[in-house]
Design a protein around this motif. Structure first.
Motif, PDB file in Angstrom:
ATOM      1  N   PHE A 120       0.828  -1.205   0.000  1.00 44.60           N
ATOM      2  CA  PHE A 120       0.000   0.000   0.000  1.00 44.60           C
ATOM      3  C   PHE A 120       0.863   1.255   0.000  1.00 44.60           C
ATOM      4  O   PHE A 120       0.639   2.175  -0.791  1.00 44.60           O
ATOM      5  CB  PHE A 120      -0.926   0.005   1.226  1.00 44.60           C
ATOM      6  CG  PHE A 120      -1.634   1.315   1.440  1.00 44.60           C
ATOM      7  CD1 PHE A 120      -2.776   1.622   0.718  1.00 44.60           C
ATOM      8  CD2 PHE A 120      -1.138   2.249   2.355  1.00 44.60           C
ATOM      9  CE1 PHE A 120      -3.425   2.837   0.905  1.00 44.60           C
ATOM     10  CE2 PHE A 120      -1.783   3.469   2.542  1.00 44.60           C
ATOM     11  CZ  PHE A 120      -2.931   3.751   1.808  1.00 44.60           C
ATOM     12  N   TRP A 121       1.863   1.293   0.896  1.00 45.44           N
ATOM     13  CA  TRP A 121       2.705   2.484   0.988  1.00 45.44           C
ATOM     14  C   TRP A 121       3.520   2.690  -0.293  1.00 45.44           C
ATOM     15  O   TRP A 121       3.707   3.819  -0.749  1.00 45.44           O
ATOM     16  CB  TRP A 121       3.638   2.379   2.182  1.00 45.44           C
ATOM     17  CG  TRP A 121       4.599   3.536   2.253  1.00 45.44           C
ATOM     18  CD1 TRP A 121       5.926   3.545   2.003  1.00 45.44           C
ATOM     19  CD2 TRP A 121       4.254   4.888   2.586  1.00 45.44           C
ATOM     20  NE1 TRP A 121       6.450   4.799   2.151  1.00 45.44           N
ATOM     21  CE2 TRP A 121       5.449   5.653   2.515  1.00 45.44           C
ATOM     22  CE3 TRP A 121       3.062   5.526   2.949  1.00 45.44           C
ATOM     23  CZ2 TRP A 121       5.479   7.022   2.781  1.00 45.44           C
ATOM     24  CZ3 TRP A 121       3.090   6.887   3.197  1.00 45.44           C
ATOM     25  CH2 TRP A 121       4.283   7.614   3.128  1.00 45.44           C
ATOM     26  N   PHE A 122       3.995   1.604  -0.890  1.00 42.23           N
ATOM     27  CA  PHE A 122       4.791   1.687  -2.111  1.00 42.23           C
ATOM     28  C   PHE A 122       3.994   2.362  -3.235  1.00 42.23           C
ATOM     29  O   PHE A 122       4.479   3.280  -3.897  1.00 42.23           O
ATOM     30  CB  PHE A 122       5.220   0.283  -2.551  1.00 42.23           C
ATOM     31  CG  PHE A 122       6.052   0.265  -3.798  1.00 42.23           C
ATOM     32  CD1 PHE A 122       7.418   0.452  -3.745  1.00 42.23           C
ATOM     33  CD2 PHE A 122       5.451   0.054  -5.037  1.00 42.23           C
ATOM     34  CE1 PHE A 122       8.192   0.441  -4.895  1.00 42.23           C
ATOM     35  CE2 PHE A 122       6.216   0.043  -6.194  1.00 42.23           C
ATOM     36  CZ  PHE A 122       7.586   0.235  -6.126  1.00 42.23           C
ATOM     37  N   PHE A 123       2.751   1.917  -3.429  1.00 38.62           N
ATOM     38  CA  PHE A 123       1.932   2.478  -4.497  1.00 38.62           C
ATOM     39  C   PHE A 123       1.394   3.857  -4.129  1.00 38.62           C
ATOM     40  O   PHE A 123       1.263   4.724  -4.986  1.00 38.62           O
ATOM     41  CB  PHE A 123       0.789   1.522  -4.844  1.00 38.62           C
ATOM     42  CG  PHE A 123       1.201   0.441  -5.794  1.00 38.62           C
ATOM     43  CD1 PHE A 123       1.012   0.580  -7.160  1.00 38.62           C
ATOM     44  CD2 PHE A 123       1.803  -0.720  -5.324  1.00 38.62           C
ATOM     45  CE1 PHE A 123       1.405  -0.406  -8.042  1.00 38.62           C
ATOM     46  CE2 PHE A 123       2.206  -1.715  -6.200  1.00 38.62           C
ATOM     47  CZ  PHE A 123       2.010  -1.562  -7.561  1.00 38.62           C
ATOM     48  N   PHE A 124       1.101   4.055  -2.845  1.00 42.41           N
ATOM     49  CA  PHE A 124       0.618   5.375  -2.421  1.00 42.41           C
ATOM     50  C   PHE A 124       1.697   6.430  -2.625  1.00 42.41           C
ATOM     51  O   PHE A 124       1.435   7.507  -3.162  1.00 42.41           O
ATOM     52  CB  PHE A 124       0.203   5.325  -0.947  1.00 42.41           C
ATOM     53  CG  PHE A 124      -0.087   6.687  -0.363  1.00 42.41           C
ATOM     54  CD1 PHE A 124      -1.280   7.332  -0.652  1.00 42.41           C
ATOM     55  CD2 PHE A 124       0.835   7.323   0.467  1.00 42.41           C
ATOM     56  CE1 PHE A 124      -1.548   8.591  -0.125  1.00 42.41           C
ATOM     57  CE2 PHE A 124       0.577   8.573   0.990  1.00 42.41           C
ATOM     58  CZ  PHE A 124      -0.619   9.218   0.695  1.00 42.41           C
ATOM     59  N   TYR A 125       2.928   6.129  -2.231  1.00 45.25           N
ATOM     60  CA  TYR A 125       4.016   7.105  -2.303  1.00 45.25           C
ATOM     61  C   TYR A 125       4.472   7.341  -3.735  1.00 45.25           C
ATOM     62  O   TYR A 125       4.670   8.482  -4.155  1.00 45.25           O
ATOM     63  CB  TYR A 125       5.196   6.635  -1.455  1.00 45.25           C
ATOM     64  CG  TYR A 125       6.366   7.595  -1.474  1.00 45.25           C
ATOM     65  CD1 TYR A 125       6.356   8.759  -0.711  1.00 45.25           C
ATOM     66  CD2 TYR A 125       7.485   7.339  -2.269  1.00 45.25           C
ATOM     67  CE1 TYR A 125       7.413   9.655  -0.739  1.00 45.25           C
ATOM     68  CE2 TYR A 125       8.556   8.229  -2.299  1.00 45.25           C
ATOM     69  CZ  TYR A 125       8.514   9.376  -1.533  1.00 45.25           C
ATOM     70  OH  TYR A 125       9.565  10.252  -1.573  1.00 45.25           O
ATOM     71  N   ASN A 126       4.615   6.268  -4.505  1.00 46.08           N
ATOM     72  CA  ASN A 126       5.186   6.394  -5.844  1.00 46.08           C
ATOM     73  C   ASN A 126       4.168   6.802  -6.907  1.00 46.08           C
ATOM     74  O   ASN A 126       4.511   7.552  -7.821  1.00 46.08           O
ATOM     75  CB  ASN A 126       5.852   5.077  -6.267  1.00 46.08           C
ATOM     76  CG  ASN A 126       7.124   4.799  -5.495  1.00 46.08           C
ATOM     77  OD1 ASN A 126       8.166   5.386  -5.745  1.00 46.08           O
ATOM     78  ND2 ASN A 126       7.041   3.885  -4.529  1.00 46.08           N
ATOM     79  N   PHE A 127       2.927   6.296  -6.787  1.00 41.67           N
ATOM     80  CA  PHE A 127       1.974   6.499  -7.873  1.00 41.67           C
ATOM     81  C   PHE A 127       0.691   7.218  -7.451  1.00 41.67           C
ATOM     82  O   PHE A 127      -0.135   7.531  -8.293  1.00 41.67           O
ATOM     83  CB  PHE A 127       1.600   5.149  -8.499  1.00 41.67           C
ATOM     84  CG  PHE A 127       2.777   4.288  -8.784  1.00 41.67           C
ATOM     85  CD1 PHE A 127       3.841   4.750  -9.542  1.00 41.67           C
ATOM     86  CD2 PHE A 127       2.847   2.993  -8.281  1.00 41.67           C
ATOM     87  CE1 PHE A 127       4.939   3.957  -9.793  1.00 41.67           C
ATOM     88  CE2 PHE A 127       3.941   2.190  -8.532  1.00 41.67           C
ATOM     89  CZ  PHE A 127       4.994   2.667  -9.294  1.00 41.67           C
ATOM     90  N   GLY A 128       0.515   7.442  -6.174  1.00 42.40           N
ATOM     91  CA  GLY A 128      -0.661   8.159  -5.722  1.00 42.40           C
ATOM     92  C   GLY A 128      -0.344   9.573  -5.315  1.00 42.40           C
ATOM     93  O   GLY A 128      -0.884  10.535  -5.844  1.00 42.40           O
ATOM     94  N   LEU A 129       0.630   9.717  -4.412  1.00 43.13           N
ATOM     95  CA  LEU A 129       0.968  11.021  -3.869  1.00 43.13           C
ATOM     96  C   LEU A 129       1.560  11.958  -4.906  1.00 43.13           C
ATOM     97  O   LEU A 129       1.355  13.161  -4.863  1.00 43.13           O
ATOM     98  CB  LEU A 129       1.954  10.843  -2.705  1.00 43.13           C
ATOM     99  CG  LEU A 129       2.236  12.072  -1.838  1.00 43.13           C
ATOM    100  CD1 LEU A 129       0.951  12.578  -1.200  1.00 43.13           C
ATOM    101  CD2 LEU A 129       3.286  11.745  -0.786  1.00 43.13           C
ATOM    102  N   PHE A 130       2.286  11.391  -5.876  1.00 43.15           N
ATOM    103  CA  PHE A 130       2.958  12.233  -6.860  1.00 43.15           C
ATOM    104  C   PHE A 130       2.448  12.013  -8.279  1.00 43.15           C
ATOM    105  O   PHE A 130       3.144  12.272  -9.254  1.00 43.15           O
ATOM    106  CB  PHE A 130       4.473  11.976  -6.825  1.00 43.15           C
ATOM    107  CG  PHE A 130       5.106  12.329  -5.515  1.00 43.15           C
ATOM    108  CD1 PHE A 130       5.322  13.655  -5.179  1.00 43.15           C
ATOM    109  CD2 PHE A 130       5.445  11.342  -4.608  1.00 43.15           C
ATOM    110  CE1 PHE A 130       5.889  13.987  -3.959  1.00 43.15           C
ATOM    111  CE2 PHE A 130       6.014  11.663  -3.394  1.00 43.15           C
ATOM    112  CZ  PHE A 130       6.245  12.990  -3.056  1.00 43.15           C
TER     113      PHE A 130
END
Length: 439
Positions: free
Chosen positions: A53-63
């Motif tokens: 979850f954090w990997f996709f949130f940080y790399n592809f969601g947040l930015f």
């Protein structure tokens, strides 16, 4: 030997091969030359749900500034080019398969703040007026990133002129108001013939598309801008919004971008219950926020239901109901039918079809990018005739600054590839709008 010992031997035998596989998954590098993306050559590392979850949130969601095109470009750059989770041919094949499936990428609500700011707030509108051409630049830059690999041959990595033709001709067909879905299917089939060097059938199909279009124009005239409309949402009632979301989700082959013209024709042109300027703001919001573009449909649902009776509660209901309609085809096809999709991805006979379709999708996205650019630079010029002379002069005078913002934003995006560059442009654009577009 005891049963426990036997059981331990069996477990050790079955578990032994798994260790090299896990190591390979974390350190292996799949080669694009091993296959054409037809085998299960993924090298995905094992992660806990929280880490995933954090990997996709940080790399592809947040930015993910710039909407779904930027998000897809980020995914390809991170998971394919850098981390080598899957090979490029397999990524392209999966991307192609999911382009022919209806349904959006994701959704979230953001219309309430837009409504609170007010449609007539000059400071709010000035920032959005400035952000629209910047968003258009983000879409074009991200489209270029995706096209860099979508029009190349998997074996030689050289640009395939036939895929470029598919992209260009699809864009031309969109300008001629030829149905998007016709072009997607046609160039998928056409490239199947080209890949098998069946030049005559390919040439016949290519010519027939324009012969058929010419015959249609002679007898029926140029297709109307409302030719895609089905009349499912002449008023923004909740039931109509749900049907609009359901039909849009079902017809959104190629992702949320292909849903844009359908929603626009129903809500803006045929139903006329949503102003064109508000619709463009919805597209801008969907691309500014780190979220996929389908948020624009949620925005349309909120604004339509809110404008109907001025109730914020009704607006939220409209947002939720249209989103449910948009999501239903997405979940049904991509989750329930995952095994079938995997078979399609690895089907050798259909491989060239998906390559041609992928090239055609680039043309669709490029045309949408051009349309958003035109609308973002022109602004409200379509309403100049209904304004006073002073308002008309002001609206016309905004075209030049908007065009300059577009060029500057495009230059920044090409010069600086840091993931924070789009965020900087959004902030700078919102501030610049206060100095450029506030009367």
């Amino acid at each position: 030997m005891s049963q426990v010992e036997k059981k331990g031997d069996v477990e050790s035998q079955t578990d032994a091969p798994a260790q090299p596989e896990i190591k390979e998954a974390t350190s292996g590098t799949p080669s694009d030359d091993d296959d054409q993306g037809l085998d299960d050559n993924s090298k995905v590392p094992q992660m806990s749900y929280l880490k995933l979850f954090w990997f996709f949130f940080y790399n592809f969601g947040l930015f993910a500034w710039g909407g779904p095109v930027a998000q897809i470009a980020l995914i390809k750059d991170k998971l394919v080019t850098k981390d080598k989770w899957i090979t490029l041919p397999r990524f392209q094949r999966v991307f192609s398969v999911y382009q022919i499936l209806p349904g959006p990428e994701a959704a979230e609500l953001s219309s309430y703040l837009y409504t609170l700011a007010g449609f007539e707030n000059k400071y709010f509108n000035a920032s959005f007026r400035s952000l629209q051409p910047i968003v258009a630049a983000m879409i074009l830059r991200a489209t270029h990133k995706i096209a860099e690999h979508s029009v190349r041959k998997h074996d030689t990595k050289k640009v395939d002129p036939f895929l470029i033709v598919a992209a260009v001709c699809t864009a031309i067909n969109c300008a001629l108001r030829l149905n998007i879905f016709i072009s997607l299917g046609l160039y998928g089939v056409l490239y199947m013939f080209i890949a098998r060097r069946l030049w005559i059938p390919a040439g016949v199909i290519f010519v027939l598309q324009y012969v058929g279009y010419a015959i249609y124009v002679v007898f029926r005239g140029v297709p109307s801008p409302v030719s895609l409309a089905l009349g499912v949402a002449r008023t923004p009632s909740l039931i109509h919004l749900f049907v609009l979301g359901l039909v849009s989700g079902t017809l959104s082959f190629g992702g949320a971008y292909t849903a844009i013209p359908f929603v626009q024709v129903e809500a803006v042109l045929l139903g006329a219950w949503l102003p064109q300027s508000v619709f463009i703001d919805g597209i801008a919001i969907g691309n500014i926020l780190p979220a996929p573009l389908v948020i624009f449909a949620t925005f349309v649902g909120f604004q339509g239901a809110y404008l109907e009776n001025g109730s914020v509660g009704n607006g939220f209901a409209g947002a939720v109901i249209i989103t449910l309609g948009m999501f239903f085809p997405c979940f049904m096809f991509t989750i329930a039918g995952h095994n079938l999709l995997e078979k399609l991805v690895r089907n050798q006979f259909l491989a060239s079809f998906f390559d041609g379709l992928c090239g055609s999708v680039i043309g669709v996205i490029a045309m949408i990018a051009a349309q958003i650019l035109k609308a973002s630079v022109e602004g409200t010029l379509d309403k100049v005739k209904d304004k006073t002379l002073a308002e008309a002069v002001t609206g016309t005078g905004q075209v030049g600054p908007a065009a300059v913002l577009y060029v500057l934003a495009l230059a920044v995006l090409y010069k600086f590839t840091n993931k924070y560059a789009p965020l900087f442009l959004v902030i700078a654009g919102a501030v610049a709008g206060q100095f450029i577009f506030v009367d």
